[in-house]
Structures are given as structure tokens and as C-alpha cells.
Motif scaffolding. Structure first.
Motif, PDB file in Angstrom:
ATOM      1  N   VAL A   1       0.898  -1.034   0.156  1.00  0.00           N
ATOM      2  CA  VAL A   1       0.091   0.024  -0.140  1.00  0.00           C
ATOM      3  C   VAL A   1       0.825   1.215  -0.059  1.00  0.00           C
ATOM      4  CG1 VAL A   1      -1.890   1.204   1.221  1.00  0.00           C
ATOM      5  CG2 VAL A   1      -1.590  -1.186   1.494  1.00  0.00           C
ATOM      6  N   LEU A   2       0.420   2.244  -0.704  1.00  0.00           N
ATOM      7  CA  LEU A   2       0.888   3.496  -0.750  1.00  0.00           C
ATOM      8  C   LEU A   2      -0.291   4.455  -0.225  1.00  0.00           C
ATOM      9  CD1 LEU A   2       2.846   5.836  -1.396  1.00  0.00           C
ATOM     10  CD2 LEU A   2       2.063   6.046  -3.621  1.00  0.00           C
ATOM     11  N   VAL A   3       0.360   4.943   1.046  1.00  0.00           N
ATOM     12  CA  VAL A   3      -0.588   6.016   1.649  1.00  0.00           C
ATOM     13  C   VAL A   3      -0.068   7.411   1.172  1.00  0.00           C
ATOM     14  CG1 VAL A   3      -1.515   7.052   3.942  1.00  0.00           C
ATOM     15  CG2 VAL A   3      -1.060   4.635   3.473  1.00  0.00           C
ATOM     16  N   ILE A   4      -1.195   8.425   0.882  1.00  0.00           N
ATOM     17  CA  ILE A   4      -0.895   9.676   0.511  1.00  0.00           C
ATOM     18  C   ILE A   4      -1.439  10.644   1.370  1.00  0.00           C
ATOM     19  CG2 ILE A   4      -1.131  11.465  -1.418  1.00  0.00           C
ATOM     20  CD1 ILE A   4      -1.264   9.119  -3.271  1.00  0.00           C
ATOM     21  N   GLY A   5      -0.530  11.450   1.954  1.00  0.00           N
ATOM     22  CA  GLY A   5      -0.921  12.286   2.963  1.00  0.00           C
ATOM     23  C   GLY A   5       0.045  12.254   4.220  1.00  0.00           C
ATOM     24  N   GLY A   6      -0.181  13.444   5.154  1.00  0.00           N
ATOM     25  CA  GLY A   6       0.620  13.218   6.466  1.00  0.00           C
ATOM     26  C   GLY A   6       0.173  13.713   7.610  1.00  0.00           C
ATOM     27  N   GLY A   7      -1.207  13.977   7.542  1.00  0.00           N
ATOM     28  CA  GLY A   7      -2.122  14.274   8.757  1.00  0.00           C
ATOM     29  C   GLY A   7      -2.550  13.136   9.569  1.00  0.00           C
ATOM     30  N   PRO A   8      -3.405  13.561  10.544  1.00  0.00           N
ATOM     31  CA  PRO A   8      -4.164  12.554  11.260  1.00  0.00           C
ATOM     32  C   PRO A   8      -4.827  11.320  10.326  1.00  0.00           C
ATOM     33  CG  PRO A   8      -4.727  14.056  12.021  1.00  0.00           C
ATOM     34  CD  PRO A   8      -3.903  14.738  10.630  1.00  0.00           C
ATOM     35  N   ALA A   9      -5.427  11.515   9.584  1.00  0.00           N
ATOM     36  CA  ALA A   9      -5.908  10.206   8.848  1.00  0.00           C
ATOM     37  C   ALA A   9      -4.901   9.607   8.052  1.00  0.00           C
ATOM     38  CB  ALA A   9      -6.934  10.918   7.548  1.00  0.00           C
ATOM     39  N   ALA A  10      -3.782  10.043   7.440  1.00  0.00           N
ATOM     40  CA  ALA A  10      -2.764   9.508   6.875  1.00  0.00           C
ATOM     41  C   ALA A  10      -2.074   8.446   7.890  1.00  0.00           C
ATOM     42  CB  ALA A  10      -1.865  10.164   6.196  1.00  0.00           C
ATOM     43  N   LEU A  11      -1.756   9.017   9.148  1.00  0.00           N
ATOM     44  CA  LEU A  11      -1.024   8.290   9.989  1.00  0.00           C
ATOM     45  C   LEU A  11      -1.752   7.071  10.628  1.00  0.00           C
ATOM     46  CD1 LEU A  11       1.177  10.819   9.640  1.00  0.00           C
ATOM     47  CD2 LEU A  11       1.404  10.573  12.112  1.00  0.00           C
ATOM     48  N   SER A  12      -3.046   7.433  10.871  1.00  0.00           N
ATOM     49  CA  SER A  12      -3.940   6.348  11.484  1.00  0.00           C
ATOM     50  C   SER A  12      -4.210   5.129  10.561  1.00  0.00           C
ATOM     51  CB  SER A  12      -5.148   7.162  12.207  1.00  0.00           C
ATOM     52  OG  SER A  12      -5.886   7.524  10.991  1.00  0.00           O
TER      53      SER A  12
ATOM     54  N   ALA B   1      -1.863   4.505   8.094  1.00  0.00           N
ATOM     55  CA  ALA B   1      -0.824   3.657   7.937  1.00  0.00           C
ATOM     56  C   ALA B   1      -0.451   3.077   9.062  1.00  0.00           C
ATOM     57  CB  ALA B   1       0.514   4.760   7.684  1.00  0.00           C
ATOM     58  N   ALA B   2      -0.711   3.349  10.253  1.00  0.00           N
ATOM     59  CA  ALA B   2      -0.641   2.362  11.538  1.00  0.00           C
ATOM     60  C   ALA B   2      -1.353   1.429  11.562  1.00  0.00           C
ATOM     61  CB  ALA B   2      -1.134   3.188  12.773  1.00  0.00           C
ATOM     62  N   ALA B   3      -2.572   1.423  11.078  1.00  0.00           N
ATOM     63  CA  ALA B   3      -3.639   0.268  10.889  1.00  0.00           C
ATOM     64  C   ALA B   3      -3.153  -0.721   9.806  1.00  0.00           C
ATOM     65  CB  ALA B   3      -5.000   0.786  10.568  1.00  0.00           C
ATOM     66  N   LEU B   4      -2.690   0.007   8.836  1.00  0.00           N
ATOM     67  CA  LEU B   4      -2.025  -1.200   7.662  1.00  0.00           C
ATOM     68  C   LEU B   4      -0.878  -2.021   8.072  1.00  0.00           C
ATOM     69  CD1 LEU B   4      -2.605   1.258   4.503  1.00  0.00           C
ATOM     70  CD2 LEU B   4      -3.578  -0.941   4.963  1.00  0.00           C
ATOM     71  N   CYS B   5      -0.259  -1.362   8.896  1.00  0.00           N
ATOM     72  CA  CYS B   5       1.019  -1.811   9.555  1.00  0.00           C
ATOM     73  C   CYS B   5       0.348  -3.032  10.752  1.00  0.00           C
ATOM     74  CB  CYS B   5       1.930  -0.970  10.406  1.00  0.00           C
ATOM     75  SG  CYS B   5       2.837   0.083   9.562  1.00  0.00           S
ATOM     76  N   GLY B   6      -0.599  -2.767  11.462  1.00  0.00           N
ATOM     77  CA  GLY B   6      -1.377  -3.548  12.062  1.00  0.00           C
ATOM     78  C   GLY B   6      -1.853  -4.877  11.618  1.00  0.00           C
ATOM     79  N   ALA B   7      -2.292  -4.622  10.181  1.00  0.00           N
ATOM     80  CA  ALA B   7      -2.954  -5.790   9.535  1.00  0.00           C
ATOM     81  C   ALA B   7      -1.512  -6.582   8.642  1.00  0.00           C
ATOM     82  CB  ALA B   7      -3.905  -5.315   8.655  1.00  0.00           C
ATOM     83  N   GLY B   8      -0.397  -6.346   8.965  1.00  0.00           N
ATOM     84  CA  GLY B   8       0.743  -7.044   8.596  1.00  0.00           C
ATOM     85  C   GLY B   8       1.212  -6.798   7.214  1.00  0.00           C
ATOM     86  N   LEU B   9       0.787  -5.530   6.720  1.00  0.00           N
ATOM     87  CA  LEU B   9       1.313  -5.041   5.383  1.00  0.00           C
ATOM     88  C   LEU B   9       2.252  -4.294   5.278  1.00  0.00           C
ATOM     89  CD1 LEU B   9      -2.406  -4.178   4.188  1.00  0.00           C
ATOM     90  CD2 LEU B   9      -1.100  -6.383   3.970  1.00  0.00           C
ATOM     91  N   GLN B  10       3.056  -4.270   4.205  1.00  0.00           N
ATOM     92  CA  GLN B  10       4.309  -3.504   3.586  1.00  0.00           C
ATOM     93  C   GLN B  10       3.555  -2.156   3.108  1.00  0.00           C
ATOM     94  OE1 GLN B  10       7.468  -4.507   4.720  1.00  0.00           O
ATOM     95  NE2 GLN B  10       6.164  -6.064   5.691  1.00  0.00           N
ATOM     96  N   VAL B  11       4.053  -0.934   3.952  1.00  0.00           N
ATOM     97  CA  VAL B  11       3.441   0.151   3.677  1.00  0.00           C
ATOM     98  C   VAL B  11       4.444   1.484   3.450  1.00  0.00           C
ATOM     99  CG1 VAL B  11       2.035   2.098   4.533  1.00  0.00           C
ATOM    100  CG2 VAL B  11       1.672  -0.333   5.155  1.00  0.00           C
ATOM    101  N   GLN B  12       4.179   2.160   2.239  1.00  0.00           N
ATOM    102  CA  GLN B  12       4.836   3.359   2.027  1.00  0.00           C
ATOM    103  C   GLN B  12       3.989   4.697   2.202  1.00  0.00           C
ATOM    104  OE1 GLN B  12       7.195   3.474  -1.513  1.00  0.00           O
ATOM    105  NE2 GLN B  12       5.658   2.589  -2.800  1.00  0.00           N
ATOM    106  N   GLY B  13       4.572   5.754   2.737  1.00  0.00           N
ATOM    107  CA  GLY B  13       3.996   6.895   2.217  1.00  0.00           C
ATOM    108  C   GLY B  13       4.388   8.103   1.805  1.00  0.00           C
ATOM    109  N   LEU B  14       3.762   8.941   1.111  1.00  0.00           N
ATOM    110  CA  LEU B  14       4.170  10.363   0.503  1.00  0.00           C
ATOM    111  C   LEU B  14       3.248  11.160   1.127  1.00  0.00           C
ATOM    112  CD1 LEU B  14       5.364  11.553  -1.895  1.00  0.00           C
ATOM    113  CD2 LEU B  14       3.734  11.143  -3.142  1.00  0.00           C
TER     114      LEU B  14
END
Length: 410
Positions: free
Chosen positions: A4-15, A17-30
Motif C-alpha cells: 500500500v502507498l498512503v498519500i498524506g501526512g495528517g491524522p488520517a494518513a498516519l492512522s 498507515a498505522a492500521a495497515l501495519c497492524g494488518a501485517g502489510l508493507q506500507v510506504q507513505g508520501l
């Protein structure tokens, strides 16, 4: 390849990205700025909402003395309200992202392409970022998420001051959710769209006072809100002696839902997750991020194309029951926007005299659809005649929203 690529850096993006990590996924953010950059706005929430998530330790302030004013006397709200410690919540989410190995990139997204295997975002600097699916959490004006053409958009607007005052603007240790008293306004002002005070004692002689417009189209200007706030303080013979922070809050309340058949997933404001009748968002994002993350994880396990993964994700975020509630809330918003100050005061006085489970669940969007309908009918049955007439008129003008709630489709 990243999942998954998450776009954004505010509360929505961080929450997210954190949840995706909790689901065991490999995540990058922009993000256009470092995800550790301070968040500008203030976030309030009822403590019990965080308790159900195991996050009540993230409150920086708590108030047990919670009240509202819909007449001359205070109405006690027997529930604990709090302010999020923004830095602590941000650190909490960033720590989850770090443990999950999120790779953050700084820059602006420029274009998005899909093939049968992956999505590719190209930044304005020319970098290419690949993932099996993209989540756009870039806010109310998303970069990639598509919406139908908007109907007239209503905005919640607020102007607030954090600082010291010549006398306490609210009682010591008190939180005021809504103060609709208007003795400080001129006769002409009372015929203009109503606003209310949202205020709290932050301790050590510091208070936060904010004049708020629940929803209006077009948005009430910050200049008008500031004028009304200072009039309200002057009526109380209170002067601002020190300004520590000025808060400007403006966000849409009734954006159309995104197109749910698109190959990019939205979250937060990009997915129209603002509660249409209250404006609350943060609690919903913290609750719904794990659900969406699991939907994406399931989609990645069972689907082969980014488009198919996105469909599974949208279904997880906006199932039929949630669509039903969304349109019921939109109907409520449209009704409230036609109410003058007196009718609004009567409405909210009735609302907060409902059983606490009804009004708390309504505000948090945690009621099941049948429970929400029962709460709305209970309010109608208890409301004074002017509120009933207003709600019946709204059925005539906005009955299509109720029909959409019945059909449970966008």
C-alpha cells in the motif's frame, strides 16, 4: 513491492498507515511535509470513545463538569469530555508506523497510473512509487479520489482564542459544548445564521473559547465569528489579556460520497468521513482505520488487480449499513440548517434530554441503523411543535436523502 502507498501526512494518513501495519502489510507513505510536523488544529472527543479503543491515555485534558446552554440555565451533560494531546497521539501513530517499517517519502503526488498488477504514483519531482493499491488520505480536496459533482456544500467554521482573560470566560474546571445564548447580539444579528460558543478551562488561568457555526452554505466568515466572540466576551465583561494561539477551523460537512467503483481508495476527509450532522471525524478515523486495513488485506489476498483490491476496500469502508446512516445524518444536517436560533435551541435541548445512549451514539456514529432510526423517532416524539414542523418540512424538501437511506446506495 509495497502492498500500500498512503498519500498524506495528517491524522488520517498516519492512522491509516498505522492500521495497515497492524494488518501485517508493507506500507510506504508520501506526504508534502515530514509526518512528524505538528498538527495545527485542536481535537476534542468524549473519553468513552477512546476508552473503547484503549487510547484514553492520549487525552491531555479531561472535564467532568460538562454543560450546554440552550436557555438561561446550564444543562449538565453527565459524560467526560477531553482534548487529545496532539503530539502524544502523533507520536503513538508514528511509533506504530516505525515498528511496521513504513517508508516515508516527502513530496507532492502528480499522477497515478494502474496496470493489471500495481499502481504507480509519480511525484512532481519525477520519482515513481509503486504499490499494489493506493490510499488517498490527503484531505477534503483529495489528489486522486473522484467524487460526483457537489451539491451546495455547507461548512462548519470556527474562530478560537487560547489565552488568558481578565476574568474566567467559563466556570473553573468547566467544559461548555454549546452555548447558544445570544443576549450579546443586536436585533439584526439575531436574524442572521446562529452561532454558538465552544469553550473550556485549560488550567493555570488559560482558557480556550471558540465561536462556532455548526453548518452553513456559504461558510460564515472568520471575521464574523471573531466579532461575535468578542461581543460575547464583552457582554460578560471579559477581555482578552494574552493570546497564545488563534485557531481557524473550516471544513465541509456534506461533501458527496466518493465514487465507490474507482481504483484508488480514500480515507478521512478524502472519503467524506466527516460526521454530516456534527463535524466529528477523529474518533471515526481511529475506529474505522483497522476495518479498512483489514478490508485491504483481505483484498490483497483474494484479488489480483489494484481495481479489485480497491473495490474490496471501499466495501469495507462504506458497507450498506453505513451508507444508510450517512444519508440519515445528511437529512438531519439539511433540517438543522433551516432552523433559526430559537428552533435550534429547542432542538438541541430535546436532543440532549434523550437517553444518553441515544445522543452519545448519534454524536459518535456508533448506533446501528435501526437504533439510529429509533433515536430520531424518539426525538421527534419528544420535541416541541416548532421542531416537529421544521422536521416535517425537511421531509418535503430533502426526502430524497431518506429514500437513499432506504435504498442504501450512493
Amino acid at each position: 513491492m509495497f502492498d500500500v502507498l498512503v498519500i498524506g501526512g495528517g491524522p488520517a494518513a498516519l492512522s491509516m498507515a498505522a492500521a495497515l501495519c497492524g494488518a501485517g502489510l508493507q506500507v510506504q507513505g508520501l506526504a508534502p511535509h515530514p509526518p512528524s510536523a505538528p498538527w495545527p488544529n485542536t481535537y476534542g472527543i468524549w473519553e468513552d470513545e477512546l476508552e473503547t479503543l484503549g487510547l484514553s491515555h492520549l487525552l491531555g485534558h479531561r472535564w467532568q463538569n460538562c454543560v450546554a446552554y440552550f436557555g438561561s440555565q446550564a444543562l449538565a451533560l453527565p459524560r467526560v469530555y477531553g482534548l487529545i494531546d496532539k503530539a502524544q497521539l502523533q507520536d503513538h501513530l508514528l511509533a506504530q508506523c516505525q515498528r511496521g517499517g513504513v517508508v516515508w517519502h516527502q513530496g507532492f503526488a502528480d499522477s497515478l497510473e494502474h496496470d493489471s498488477q500495481q499502481a504507480r504514483v509519480t511525484t512532481q519531482a519525477g520519482a515513481a512509487l509503486n504499490a499494489r493499491v493506493v490510499v488517498d488520505a490527503s484531505g477534503h480536496k483529495p489528489i486522486f479520489v473522484r467524487r460526483p459533482q457537489a451539491w451546495p456544500v455547507a461548512y462548519q467554521a470556527a474562530y478560537g482564542i487560547v489565552g488568558r482573560f481578565s476574568a474566567p470566560p467559563v466556570a473553573p474546571h468547566q467544559f461548555v459544548l454549546m452555548d447558544y445564548r445570544s443576549d450579546h447580539l443586536s436585533a439584526d444579528q439575531r436574524h442572521q445564521p446562529p452561532t454558538f460558543l465552544y469553550a473550556m478551562d485549560l488550567g493555570d488561568g488559560i482558557f480556550f473559547v471558540e465561536e462556532t457555526s455548526l453548518a452553513h452554505c456559504p461558510a460564515i466568515s472568520f471575521k464574523t465569528l471573531e466579532q461575535r466572540l468578542r461581543q460575547r466576551l464583552a457582554w460578560q465583561q471579559v477581555q482578552v489579556t494574552e493570546v497564545h494561539h488563534i485557531e481557524h477551523c473550516l471544513f465541509p460537512m456534506n461533501l458527496p460520497l466518493p465514487c465507490l467503483d474507482q481504483p484508488v481508495v480514500g480515507f478521512g476527509g478524502a472519503a467524506s468521513m466527516v460526521h454530516p450532522a456534527t463535524g466529528y471525524t477523529l474518533g471515526a478515523m481511529l475506529r474505522r482505520a483497522p476495518t479498512l486495513a483489514q478490508g485491504i488485506a483481505t483484498g490483497l489476498d483474494t484479488c489480483t488487480t489494484p481495481h479489485a483490491v480497491a473495490q474490496a476496500a471501499w466495501q469495507a469502508l462504506w458497507p450498506s449499513d453505513r451508507l444508510r446512516k450517512h444519508y440519515l445524518y445528511l437529512f438531519g444536517l439539511q433540517a438543522l440548517m433551516t432552523f433559526d436560533e430559537a428552533r435550534l435551541r429547542h432542538f438541541f435541548n430535546t436532543f440532549f434530554h434523550l437517553p444518553q445512549g441515544d445522543w452519545a451514539g448519534f454524536l459518535a456514529d456508533t448506533l446501528a441503523p435501526a437504533q439510529l432510526v429509533r433515536a430520531m423517532l424518539r426525538l421527534f416524539g419528544r420535541a416541541p411543535n416548532d421542531v416537529r414542523v421544521g422536521l416535517m418540512g425537511a421531509v418535503g424538501r430533502h426526502g430524497h436523502l431518506l429514500w437513499r437511506a432506504i435504498r442504501s446506495s450512493p
